[in-house]
Design a protein around this motif. Structure first.
Motif, short mmCIF file in Angstrom:
data_model
loop_
_atom_site.label_atom_id
_atom_site.label_comp_id
_atom_site.label_asym_id
_atom_site.label_seq_id
_atom_site.Cartn_x
_atom_site.Cartn_y
_atom_site.Cartn_z
N ILE A 187 48.17 48.15 48.06
CA ILE A 187 47.61 49.25 47.59
C ILE A 187 49.14 50.34 47.10
CG2 ILE A 187 46.63 51.75 47.77
CD1 ILE A 187 44.88 50.12 50.03
N ALA B 219 34.76 45.30 42.00
CA ALA B 219 35.62 44.35 42.44
C ALA B 219 34.91 43.10 42.29
CB ALA B 219 35.69 44.77 44.14
N LEU C 176 45.38 47.12 44.50
CA LEU C 176 44.69 48.28 43.98
C LEU C 176 45.46 49.38 43.96
CD1 LEU C 176 41.95 49.70 44.09
CD2 LEU C 176 42.29 50.63 46.52
N ALA D 92 37.64 52.73 48.20
CA ALA D 92 38.85 51.68 48.34
C ALA D 92 38.49 50.61 49.41
CB ALA D 92 40.06 52.43 48.55
N ALA E 282 45.87 53.02 42.93
CA ALA E 282 45.01 54.25 42.95
C ALA E 282 45.46 55.39 42.38
CB ALA E 282 44.64 54.50 44.59
N PRO F 269 31.89 50.64 43.17
CA PRO F 269 33.27 49.80 43.67
C PRO F 269 32.79 48.35 43.80
CG PRO F 269 32.63 51.49 45.42
CD PRO F 269 32.05 52.00 44.21
N ILE G 41 43.18 45.88 40.35
CA ILE G 41 41.95 46.94 40.00
C ILE G 41 42.56 48.26 40.01
CG2 ILE G 41 39.78 47.68 41.30
CD1 ILE G 41 39.75 45.11 42.71
N MET H 97 36.23 48.05 48.14
CA MET H 97 36.87 46.88 47.44
C MET H 97 38.02 45.93 47.93
SD MET H 97 37.38 49.02 43.86
CE MET H 97 38.24 50.35 44.38
N VAL H 98 38.76 46.61 48.87
CA VAL H 98 39.88 45.71 49.19
C VAL H 98 40.07 45.93 50.82
CG1 VAL H 98 41.00 46.03 47.05
CG2 VAL H 98 41.54 47.67 48.87
N LEU I 186 41.62 52.51 40.19
CA LEU I 186 40.76 53.26 40.72
C LEU I 186 41.29 54.80 40.74
CD1 LEU I 186 38.47 54.37 43.05
CD2 LEU I 186 40.19 54.31 44.76
#
Length: 442
Positions: free
Chosen positions: A227, A401, A265, A246, A267, A397, A209, A249-250, A211
């Motif tokens: 991440i 996700a 993720l 964040a 970012a 988000p 994903i 999402m995770v 971000l």
């Protein structure tokens, strides 16, 4: 006076402007348990004590009391849409005034990077004409993976970029020129937060994903998350907004569960802790990095006006099969449609409360795809703890996700359920938010 915001709106606007008007405050704080430290001097001042959640940090709230944002919906229910629009204009005006060295405004009041005009794919002949007219080539950038070459031009001395751009367009009618607009996290500018940023290494395997937001801070919810974080406006610096987004999402710790804790993720911090960043150039550079890393879907809980550069970045992502999810904003239906949510093909997301009612402050994009919870839930605070969150920034988000987990828009649409108000194709991930009482947040 007609069009004048009610007294409580004006007081709330002044209070939030004084203490940085950051989304960490304007959208993240809301439970009454948060504090900020040493907030001085306007929108871009640092927070020496840090934003705090349940007992995290040590700085007192020094200059104003913030209306709990999770309670804002009740007050907004009796507020005219034009009042929210007035508040938006005041906020943007304050952002520019407090960052006059690096920001200016276009003719509509939208914040732009001062003395910067961006040309897309300019020919040598076009650059020569610009230089002969008194423009200076400040720098040239190539956006990896997109085939985009950006020429950043400074206008002739004493001439504002918003005026000088018309001269360039007359010199080169076939060229593409834009001001470098600044995008904000779906309500207000971003303030830095004390403490280290999370991640920076390998994002790991699994569903990826993307971000684009402010930086992500350390939090127990990310202990097992994969991440990787990269800065596109200096080094990554943690922010309340990026950290909360964040986590939805995770994140995963105790009673708090993000939608897809096992996901990778990537970012991109496009602010570097400063509200004067978040420019279109930084956002498109971030898009190029995410495209290189082959993410499946990108979350952008940022809003601003349309411009050719941002549109080119969106189209480049879509051409690579990458889905883009964006928040519609929180300035009410009277505000102009916000971007990138309003671009064709972008999945535009609004928010609903725990009763399935569309948030009164949600914006009105050119199209609307889905709704998701955007109130009556918590997000992570940098350093630890939780705070109530409210706004379309936090609905997006959940959709992102869910889309990454399900793999297609059609499969996501099949999970949608009815709600009340303007919610697009329906509410998805309706049970995804973590209620404040589950984590002991007030």
């Amino acid at each position: 006076m007609p069009g004048t915001a009610p007294r409580w709106i004006r007081r709330w606007a002044i209070a939030t402007t004084i203490i940085l008007a950051s989304p960490a405050m304007a959208q993240l704080l809301g439970g009454g348990g948060g504090r900020i430290g040493n907030a001085v001097g306007g929108l871009t001042s640092g927070l020496a004590g840090g934003l705090t959640g349940q007992g995290v940090g040590n700085g007192p709230l020094t200059r104003a009391i913030v209306t709990p944002l999770d309670n804002l919906g009740g007050m907004l229910s009796s507020t005219a849409p034009g009042d929210l629009l007035s508040l938006r204009r005041e906020r943007l005006r304050a952002l520019v005034q407090d960052n006059r060295r690096v920001l200016d405004a276009d003719d509509a009041g939208a914040p732009i990077r001062r003395d910067e005009i961006v040309g897309l794919g300019l020919t040598p002949e076009a650059l020569a004409k610009a230089k002969s007219a008194g423009f200076t080539l400040a720098r040239t950038e190539t956006v990896d993976n997109f085939g985009l070459t950006l020429s950043v031009l400074a206008p002739p001395k004493g001439k504002a970029a918003r005026k000088a751009i018309e001269a360039l367009r007359r010199l080169d009618p076939a060229g593409s020129y834009t001001l470098d607009y600044v995008y904000e996290p779906a309500r207000a500018p971003l303030a830095p937060i004390a403490g280290p940023a999370v991640g920076g290494g390998d994002a790991g395997a699994g569903v990826a994903i993307g971000l684009i937001d402010g930086g992500i801070g350390n939090h127990p919810a990310f202990a097992n998350a994969h991440i990787e974080q990269r800065g596109f406006a200096g080094d990554p610096k943690p922010s309340g907004h990026g950290t909360a987004v964040a986590s939805l999402m995770v994140g995963d710790v105790g009673a708090f569960h993000g939608v897809l804790p096992g996901a990778s993720l990537l970012a991109a911090d496009v602010y570097g802790g400063s509200a004067s960043n978040g420019s279109a150039v930084a956002i498109v550079r971030a898009m190029g990095w995410l495209a290189e890393r082959r993410v499946r879907v990108v979350n952008i809980s940022l809003v601003g006006p349309p411009n050719p550069l941002l549109e080119a970045g969106i189209k480049a992502l879509q051409a690579k099969g990458i889905l883009v999810v964006a928040a519609v904003g929180n300035d009410g239906p009277a505000a102009p449609p916000q971007y990138p949510a309003s671009y064709p093909g972008v999945i535009a997301v609004t928010g609903v409360d725990a009763k399935g009612q569309a948030l009164i402050e949600a914006g009105k994009p050119l199209h609307l795809d889905f709704a998701a919870p955007g109130a009556d839930m918590v997000g992570a605070v940098p350093g630890g703890g939780w705070e109530r969150v409210r706004g379309t920034s936090f609905a997006a988000p959940l959709v992102t996700a869910s889309l990454a987990r399900l793999g297609s828009v059609d499969r996501l649409a099949a999970t949608a359920r009815p709600g009340r108000g303007r919610i697009g194709r329906g509410i998805v991930c309706g049970d995804c938010g973590t209620a404040p009482q589950k984590v002991g947040a007030k």
